[in-house]
Design an enzyme around this catalytic site. Sequence first.
Site, PDB file in Angstrom:
ATOM      1  N   ARG A  52       0.818  -1.108   0.010  1.00 55.49           N
ATOM      2  CA  ARG A  52       0.117   0.055  -0.046  1.00 55.49           C
ATOM      3  C   ARG A  52       0.877   1.449  -0.026  1.00 55.49           C
ATOM      4  NH1 ARG A  52      -3.192  -0.279   4.892  1.00 55.49           N
ATOM      5  NH2 ARG A  52      -1.317   1.042   5.634  1.00 55.49           N
ATOM      6  N   TYR A 105     -11.294  23.495 -11.814  1.00 56.31           N
ATOM      7  CA  TYR A 105     -11.871  22.274 -12.076  1.00 56.31           C
ATOM      8  C   TYR A 105     -13.171  22.002 -11.248  1.00 56.31           C
ATOM      9  CZ  TYR A 105     -12.221  17.052 -13.312  1.00 56.31           C
ATOM     10  OH  TYR A 105     -12.484  15.843 -13.734  1.00 56.31           O
ATOM     11  N   ASP A 177      -3.066  23.095  -9.489  1.00 55.86           N
ATOM     12  CA  ASP A 177      -3.319  22.074 -10.343  1.00 55.86           C
ATOM     13  C   ASP A 177      -2.913  22.409 -11.756  1.00 55.86           C
ATOM     14  OD1 ASP A 177      -4.693  20.612 -12.240  1.00 55.86           O
ATOM     15  OD2 ASP A 177      -6.651  20.363 -11.212  1.00 55.86           O
ATOM     16  N   LYS A 202      -4.339  12.442 -17.953  1.00 55.58           N
ATOM     17  CA  LYS A 202      -4.414  13.377 -19.099  1.00 55.58           C
ATOM     18  C   LYS A 202      -2.987  13.039 -20.018  1.00 55.58           C
ATOM     19  CE  LYS A 202      -8.399  14.750 -17.653  1.00 55.58           C
ATOM     20  NZ  LYS A 202      -8.659  15.820 -16.542  1.00 55.58           N
TER      21      LYS A 202
END
Length: 386
Positions: A52, A105, A177, A202
């Site tokens: 993890r 966003y 961002d 993206k």
Amino acid sequence: MRDSTLVTLLGRDPEAQHGLVNPPVYRGSTVLFPSVEAMERARATRAVTYGRIGTPTTRALEDSIAALEGGYRCILTPSGKAACNLTLAALLRAGDHLLMVDSVYGPTRHFCDHTLARFGVETTYYDPRIGSGIRALFRPETRLLFLESPGSLTFEVQDVPAITAAARERGIRTAVDSTWGTPLFFKPLTMGVDVAIQAVTKYIGGHSDLLMGAVTANEAVFPRLRAGIEEFGAPPSPEDCWLALRGLRTLAARLQRHQQSALEIARWLERRPEVSRVLFPALESHPDHALWKRDFTGACGLFGVVLDGYGEAAARAMADALELFGIGASWGGFESLVLVSDPTPVRTAVPWKAEGAMLRLHIGLEDPEDLIRDLEAGFAALRAAG
Ligand SMILES: *Cc1c(COP(=O)(O)O)cnc(C)c1O
């Protein structure tokens, strides 16, 4: 070395992998140690101690992105939305005040208005073009300032160095961002920003087949960020990290092509009588072109088109008529996309005003002449409907 060389080298160690060019997918939850003491020692370092917390495949991608961003270290998340929201959750607590850019966003805005509000964090939205005027919005309890430049729907470029310098004077942390700029064309960490976020989904992924986010920070903020994000126990899978590393190898070459085609098509669109404005910072006509030129070394393939007097019904008819531009969310893949988008409901600090409906285009890797022919047919449908 230049970034276009680095993307081919970072995260690879053929000698450690029997000479194989690429690092393999390391799957694993449990990691075994020869002794209790060895396990304790490993936990105090960055060694691989539990699946993890990261596998060697995860680390290869984290280290590559951190190097390209010019940051101290990177932590990966299972989506770009998680990268934004977990950053906010890691750096804020009840009673804090957050300054959030109005052009952010949409799903990030949703997190602030709903989840952060529920946990006692107050958000103030600010004009993306506020510059050092941001000082007027600082409060004693302002702890974090969040930027997105340019906004991925309306494409305002922020004066990141000026806003960051103002925040630093007051000890307010900053996060941006930076998905539109990619780690190649925009380097906010070198401009004093504390945290740079990528939706790896993206351009790094680049093929519309994976979801991931990356959060890279400077040395001062990284420990708090990592502790806060790891608390949620949501790492990306090693397979997805491997896919993202594969995307990274061609990132520079793909971006050059996206940029070149986008510029050609944006210039063509600007001359169309059906178009009022093209919202692409790389165009000289864009109101923030000078800022973009100062702070960015390139542009990606995503921009907006404001139609001249045509309403939403006509814009929808145009989108429906396009054949090479798929109708769908996201961007950054090899294929062209179109969205009919209305920023009105996601603006509160500066109301959205436009001369007509808006289309958001992602220019993919197809031949730009084919894309222009497709858009010509789209305009015929627009005029017929408008
Ligand atoms: C797509 C996007 C995100 C979210 O990424 P997902 O991987 O789709 O969750 C965040 N920020 C920006 C600017 C984006 O375009």
